[in-house]
Design an enzyme around this catalytic site. Structure first.
Site, PDB file in Angstrom:
ATOM      1  N   HIS A   5      36.720  46.434  54.395  1.00 58.28           N
ATOM      2  CA  HIS A   5      35.821  45.618  53.573  1.00 58.28           C
ATOM      3  C   HIS A   5      36.212  44.152  53.651  1.00 58.28           C
ATOM      4  CE1 HIS A   5      38.775  45.132  50.219  1.00 58.28           C
ATOM      5  NE2 HIS A   5      39.154  46.348  50.539  1.00 58.28           N
ATOM      6  N   ASP A  32      34.841  42.047  51.326  1.00 57.10           N
ATOM      7  CA  ASP A  32      34.788  41.474  49.975  1.00 57.10           C
ATOM      8  C   ASP A  32      36.183  41.461  49.365  1.00 57.10           C
ATOM      9  OD1 ASP A  32      34.687  44.292  49.760  1.00 57.10           O
ATOM     10  OD2 ASP A  32      33.760  44.210  47.778  1.00 57.10           O
ATOM     11  N   ASP A  67      44.503  42.516  51.256  1.00 54.89           N
ATOM     12  CA  ASP A  67      43.431  43.465  50.890  1.00 54.89           C
ATOM     13  C   ASP A  67      42.077  42.851  51.146  1.00 54.89           C
ATOM     14  OD1 ASP A  67      42.016  45.543  49.849  1.00 54.89           O
ATOM     15  OD2 ASP A  67      42.572  45.200  47.773  1.00 54.89           O
ATOM     16  N   GLU A 118      33.274  47.029  48.413  1.00 51.63           N
ATOM     17  CA  GLU A 118      34.348  47.988  48.147  1.00 51.63           C
ATOM     18  C   GLU A 118      35.007  47.648  46.817  1.00 51.63           C
ATOM     19  OE1 GLU A 118      38.018  50.264  48.135  1.00 51.63           O
ATOM     20  OE2 GLU A 118      37.820  48.099  47.908  1.00 51.63           O
ATOM     21  N   GLU A 119      35.183  46.370  46.567  1.00 50.14           N
ATOM     22  CA  GLU A 119      35.822  45.933  45.322  1.00 50.14           C
ATOM     23  C   GLU A 119      34.825  45.938  44.168  1.00 50.14           C
ATOM     24  OE1 GLU A 119      38.860  45.792  45.307  1.00 50.14           O
ATOM     25  OE2 GLU A 119      39.707  44.914  47.129  1.00 50.14           O
ATOM     26  N   GLU A 166      43.121  49.750  54.440  1.00 50.44           N
ATOM     27  CA  GLU A 166      43.638  49.363  53.119  1.00 50.44           C
ATOM     28  C   GLU A 166      45.138  49.082  53.195  1.00 50.44           C
ATOM     29  OE1 GLU A 166      42.138  48.644  50.425  1.00 50.44           O
ATOM     30  OE2 GLU A 166      40.128  49.325  50.949  1.00 50.44           O
ATOM     31  N   HIS A 173      45.452  41.681  45.053  1.00 54.47           N
ATOM     32  CA  HIS A 173      44.768  41.377  43.791  1.00 54.47           C
ATOM     33  C   HIS A 173      45.567  40.393  42.925  1.00 54.47           C
ATOM     34  CE1 HIS A 173      41.912  45.120  43.761  1.00 54.47           C
ATOM     35  NE2 HIS A 173      42.209  44.749  44.997  1.00 54.47           N
TER      36      HIS A 173
HETATM   37 ZN   LIG Z   1      40.917  47.048  49.629  1.00 62.60          ZN
END
Ligand SMILES: [Zn+2]
Length: 389
Positions: free
Chosen positions: A78, A80, A111, A146-147, A175, A360
């Site tokens: 992903h 995003d 990520d 995805e997020e 991931e 994150h």
């Molecule tokens: Zn991820």
């Protein structure tokens, strides 16, 4: 067939270009265009697949494939990213993609724009070596959802592939699976996840006259006590024990002399392959009904548990990891859910990407050296999957 071979993609430059697109979910901010432009010179057939289902925000997705037939090895990921929070807390702008002391800093570095940059670079190196003579196909399934709610991303893209008769034979999801260091962990499955919203309806009344009321708080406490009294299981061969966590219990009653009319609780359950969301829901309803309470229970299932048992795909990845890092990766099913939960219905799937200790977080970052090492690992996986003729 590629007539003139371009110079292989540089994983750092591509990852930086991706980070410079502030693609905070559900925005694309040009990220998929950057990837598309990088892949096209290598013969990838690129399909942009926007979806806007169920009132969820419109999301851009990309499916890119090189090769006409044979086995199709897919990389899923992903573009995003989660919001950066307060920019002032970052050492540098989260979208500058600055390299400081050998580390690439930016939202999505771990990520998982770093893994996308590494896989695209690995594919280009591999294709350069094979000079277009690939007996098989390499594809990238990249979503921008995805997020977020994961409604307009991998799931409908897989539906689109199915309609076209497009098959995936094996898939690696990029991931950030490594807890601290690149090479520590491959994920071969994930626990299931579901949440429950429980409302108990009682009869409001004076706390001095409880016989004239029906206290929903007492009933709620009784039910919650039963739910957490015993462990759900002891774990299974490849999974940790399942867990039910009460994440909220609310009444919102400001008065001390009033028995409230309603009480609420929310819980989240992470479950292994001893259970399904259906079997857990049956148990939850049996507990609630057995308590005699007047209740409402709303359930949302994020995903069932799944496992790709240790086998050819995990062996292939583990071998490449060990060759490049010297580590023997653990085959794990820990952590939250990922889009592998959708892909598992199509082909064997395993996950391996960057080290995730800063994902994150503020100052999300990866060692620049890890981008090169991950590129080599992915290249090794492709070499192993498509042995040279
Ligand atoms: Zn991820």
């Amino acid at each position: 067939m590629i007539l003139t071979t371009p110079a292989p993609l540089d994983p750092l430059a591509l990852t930086q270009a991706l980070i410079r697109c502030p693609s905070v979910t559900p925005a694309d901010a040009g990220a998929l265009g950057v990837l598309e432009a990088a892949l096209k010179p290598w013969g990838f057939d690129c399909h942009r697949l926007p979806f806007a289902l169920n009132d969820s925000p419109r999301v851009e997705n990309l499916y890119a494939r090189v090769g006409k037939g044979g086995r199709n090895f897919c990389f899923a990921g992903h573009t995003d990213v989660v919001p950066h929070g307060n920019k002032d807390h970052w050492r540098v702008d989260p979208y500058d993609a600055a390299v400081i002391d050998g580390e690439l800093i930016g939202r999505g570095a771990a990520d998982m724009k770093g893994a996308i940059g590494a896989f695209a670079a690995a594919a280009s190196r591999f294709l350069a070596k094979r000079k277009g003579g690939l007996d098989g196909s390499i594809s990238l399934l990249i979503t921008g959802d995805e997020e977020g709610p994961s409604v307009n991303g991998t799931k409908p893209v897989l539906g689109w592939l199915k309609e076209r008769g497009e098959k995936l034979d094996a898939c690696i999801v990029g991931e950030p699976t490594n807890p601290e260091r690149l090479g520590q962990m491959i994920k071969i499955g994930r626990r299931g996840s579901m949440s429950g919203w429980l409302t108990i309806k009682g009869v409001q009344g004076h706390s001095a006259y409880p016989h004239l009321a029906d206290n929903p708080v007492h009933r709620l406490v009784g039910i919650l006590g039963t739910l957490i009294a015993e462990p759900l299981d002891k774990g299974s061969e490849h999974f940790q024990p399942s867990t039910l966590q009460i994440v909220s219990a609310d009444v919102g009653n400001p008065a001390t002399n009033v028995i409230p009319a309603e009480a609420h609780a929310v819980f989240n359950i992470r479950f292994n392959d001893h259970h399904s969301s259906a079997s857990i829901e049956r148990w939850l309803r049996a507990v609630c009904t057995g308590s005699g309470a007047n209740y409402e229970l709303r359930i949302r299932v994020s995903g069932e548990s799944f496992l790709t048992p240790p086998g050819p795909l995990s062996d292939l990845i583990a071998k490449a990891v060990t060759r490049e890092t010297g580590l023997t990766p653990e085959l794990s099913t820990t952590g939250g859910t990922s889009d592998a939960r959708f892909i598992k219905d199509f082909c064997p799937v395993a996950e391996f990407g960057m080290a995730g200790s800063t994902m994150h977080k503020v100052d999300e970052r990866v060692p620049v050296q890890d981008l090169e090492t991950l590129t080599r690992i992915y290249e090794g996986v492709l070499e192993g999957y498509f042995p040279a003729p």
